[in-house]
Design a protein around this motif. Structure first.
Motif, mmCIF file in Angstrom:
data_model
loop_
_atom_site.group_PDB
_atom_site.id
_atom_site.type_symbol
_atom_site.label_atom_id
_atom_site.label_comp_id
_atom_site.label_asym_id
_atom_site.label_seq_id
_atom_site.Cartn_x
_atom_site.Cartn_y
_atom_site.Cartn_z
ATOM 1 N N GLN A 24 1.165 -1.267 -0.304
ATOM 2 C CA GLN A 24 -0.602 0.119 0.269
ATOM 3 C C GLN A 24 0.990 1.416 0.326
ATOM 4 O OE1 GLN A 24 -2.476 -2.216 2.747
ATOM 5 N NE2 GLN A 24 -4.036 -0.883 1.874
ATOM 6 N N ALA A 39 2.032 1.486 -3.625
ATOM 7 C CA ALA A 39 1.226 1.858 -4.036
ATOM 8 C C ALA A 39 0.922 3.297 -4.056
ATOM 9 C CB ALA A 39 -0.363 1.075 -4.115
ATOM 10 N N HIS A 40 0.971 4.090 -3.114
ATOM 11 C CA HIS A 40 0.398 5.392 -2.226
ATOM 12 C C HIS A 40 0.873 6.645 -3.294
ATOM 13 C CE1 HIS A 40 -0.982 9.066 -0.114
ATOM 14 N NE2 HIS A 40 0.147 9.084 0.360
ATOM 15 N N GLY A 71 1.036 1.160 -9.671
ATOM 16 C CA GLY A 71 -0.182 1.776 -11.004
ATOM 17 C C GLY A 71 1.233 2.125 -12.537
ATOM 18 N N GLU A 112 -5.409 4.737 -17.041
ATOM 19 C CA GLU A 112 -5.734 5.266 -15.739
ATOM 20 C C GLU A 112 -7.335 4.104 -14.753
ATOM 21 O OE1 GLU A 112 -4.477 10.420 -15.747
ATOM 22 O OE2 GLU A 112 -5.270 9.275 -17.928
ATOM 23 N N HIS A 113 -7.694 4.656 -16.547
ATOM 24 C CA HIS A 113 -9.566 3.849 -15.417
ATOM 25 C C HIS A 113 -8.887 2.721 -15.012
ATOM 26 C CE1 HIS A 113 -8.828 0.942 -18.919
ATOM 27 N NE2 HIS A 113 -9.613 0.095 -18.723
ATOM 28 N N GLY A 152 -6.651 2.138 -12.440
ATOM 29 C CA GLY A 152 -6.355 2.140 -11.447
ATOM 30 C C GLY A 152 -4.463 3.035 -11.342
ATOM 31 N N THR A 167 -1.143 4.530 -13.609
ATOM 32 C CA THR A 167 -0.501 5.691 -14.674
ATOM 33 C C THR A 167 0.261 5.634 -15.862
ATOM 34 O OG1 THR A 167 0.141 6.381 -11.956
ATOM 35 C CG2 THR A 167 1.242 8.265 -13.994
ATOM 36 N N PRO A 172 -7.551 -3.107 -10.158
ATOM 37 C CA PRO A 172 -7.530 -2.077 -9.379
ATOM 38 C C PRO A 172 -7.187 -2.421 -7.890
ATOM 39 C CG PRO A 172 -8.931 -1.640 -11.022
ATOM 40 C CD PRO A 172 -8.362 -3.312 -11.558
ATOM 41 N N ALA A 186 -3.797 -0.586 -6.154
ATOM 42 C CA ALA A 186 -3.801 0.055 -4.757
ATOM 43 C C ALA A 186 -3.232 -0.847 -3.455
ATOM 44 C CB ALA A 186 -5.237 -0.100 -4.710
#
Ligand SMILES: Cc1cc2nc3c(=O)[nH]c(=O)nc-3n(C[C@H](O)[C@H](O)[C@H](O)COP(=O)(O)OP(=O)(O)OC[C@H]3O[C@@H](n4cnc5c(N)ncnc54)[C@H](O)[C@@H]3O)c2cc1C
Length: 382
Positions: free
Chosen positions: A42, A45-46, A51, A56-57, A59, A61, A112, A116
């Motif tokens: 996490q 991910a933060h 990602g 993007e859709h 989650g 980049t 996703p 995340a």
């Protein structure tokens, strides 16, 4: 994709800080403990690390390979821990087939939460009977109503104990025993009939590596990725990305060895002189630099090619050869660094000691050296 050089610089600054604060102080402890906290997913991910390169859709980049390679290289150089990076980023081998070939529903279900950092993804190709000869794999998935029923075994699976999803290579054609009978399927690891056993290794201690048994495991047929029996090409396509990323990591580890050896050679005095003033040691350091430079140029060139959409046969051959070149550079630099550090290079806690133990998996995993040469030869029409 609108990606600029400034984006890469900003990203690398973030990664540098993350490595300094959240990873480097702990890598030795995680190696000793044979694992790292799940919460790290996490944290990664933060700051957008998990990602990178995903839409993007879902989650992610979107980012070019050049930038993603630079991130891998920097993380490897700073942490000197392949085990940590292999497990923390195992989704980068597990998710791409789902992204490329999964239905929109399966993508939305799997991708996703993994990006995340809430769930973990893995890739399951290798079996106890062999990893190089993928076309010969034996784990079966038999269609039964709305499900597939999976029976078999996978081994050496990175993140295999903790993963929530495994992208699994299975034989769906009972008649065709070769490449034409293989499919890929996204398997939720809380399904009944899955048994996992942790494996103990020469290196990559921080990585979770498992043997996994599948005993009548029922998975909805809609989890099939792409067309039935067409999995072999998907697996081969996925290997290209894995091998490019491994080359960037190997380069970072080769740099970590050079960094440590140079710092030690400047500091350590023998016979009244710093080690670096002895010609033999200086030459070793220049050999290390030479290997780093050649790998860097080749890696950057292949990154530019794929970013420009060129994934032809020559590119594939080059990726195979680069994987061998980069891991040989890593091996030679680890050997030289341990030698320059002397007894200290044999002690736990130095970067080169860990890298020396970790290099063999880089030369075997994701396609062993011999297989890389065969594949490169075939792609070159030999
Ligand atoms: C720590 C670790 C993590 C791993 N993570 C994963 C993972 O997440 N998912 C996954 O699916 N797999 C994973 N692997 C498996 C890895 O990809 C395989 O180990 C690798 O592909 C080689 O397969 P093998 O070990 O079965 O060796 P084999 O295929 O049995 O080969 C043994 C040796 O023989 C050589 N050889 C084989 N065929 C030939 C030939 N025709 N000519 C010449 N030489 C040949 C090979 O190059 C190798 O050196 C991991 C392995 C390790 C060690």
């Amino acid at each position: 994709m609108n990606w600029t050089a400034q984006d890469t610089t900003a990203l690398l600054d973030t990664v540098e800080r993350f490595a300094r604060e959240a990873l480097v102080p702990h890598v030795n402890d995680w190696d000793a403990a044979a694992g790292f906290p799940r919460a790290l997913y996490q944290q990664a991910a933060h700051i957008g690390l998990l990602g990178l390169g995903y839409p993007e859709h879902l989650g992610g980049t979107p980012a070019p390979w050049r930038a993603r390679n630079a991130v891998s290289q920097l993380l490897a150089r700073r942490t000197a821990s392949g085990g940590l990076l292999a497990s923390l980023f195992s989704h980068n081998i597990g998710l791409p087939p789902i992204l490329k070939h999964g239905s929109p529903e399966v993508q939305a279900q799997v991708i996703p939460p993994v990006l995340a950092g809430e769930q973990i993804a893995a890739l399951g190709i290798t079996e106890p009977g062999g990893g190089s000869d993928v076309a010969n794999l034996r784990t079966t998935a038999r269609r039964d109503g709305a499900d597939y029923v999976i029976d078999g075994e996978k081994t050496f699976i990175t993140s295999g104990v903790r993963c929530d999803w495994i992208t699994l290579a299975v034989r769906t054609d009972a008649v065709n025993k070769g490449a034409g009978g293989i499919s890929l399927i996204a398997v939720p690891c809380d399904a009944k009939g899955i048994e996992r056993t942790a494996l103990h290794k020469m290196g990559w201690h921080a990585s979770d590596t498992a043997h996994i048994r599948f005993d009548g495991v029922r998975v909805p047929a809609r989890h099939l990725l792409g067309e039935e029996h067409k999995g072999f090409r998907m697996i081969m396509g996925n290997f290209n990305g894995e091998r490019l990323a491994m080359s960037a990591l190997a380069l970072g580890f080769a740099e970590a060895c050079h960094d440590e050896a140079l710092a030690w050679a400047r500091e350590r005095k023998t016979f009244g002189q710093a080690l670096v003033e002895h010609q033999v040691v200086r030459h070793k350091l220049m050999d290390m630099r030479m290997r780093i430079a050649s790998t860097q140029h080749w890696l950057d060139a292949l990154g530019d090619h794929i970013d420009a959409g060129d994934e032809g046969a020559d590119w594939v051959a080059n990726v195979c050869l680069l994987k061998n070149h980069s891991t040989q550079a890593m091996q030679a630099n680890a050997d030289a660094a341990v030698q320059i550090l002397g007894g200290m290079g044999f002690m736990r806690g130095t970067a080169c000691e860990r890298i020396y133990r970790e290099v063999k998996v880089m030369m075997i995993g994701g396609g062993a050296e011999e297989i890389m040469k065969e594949l490169a030869a075939r792609q070159s029409g030999l």
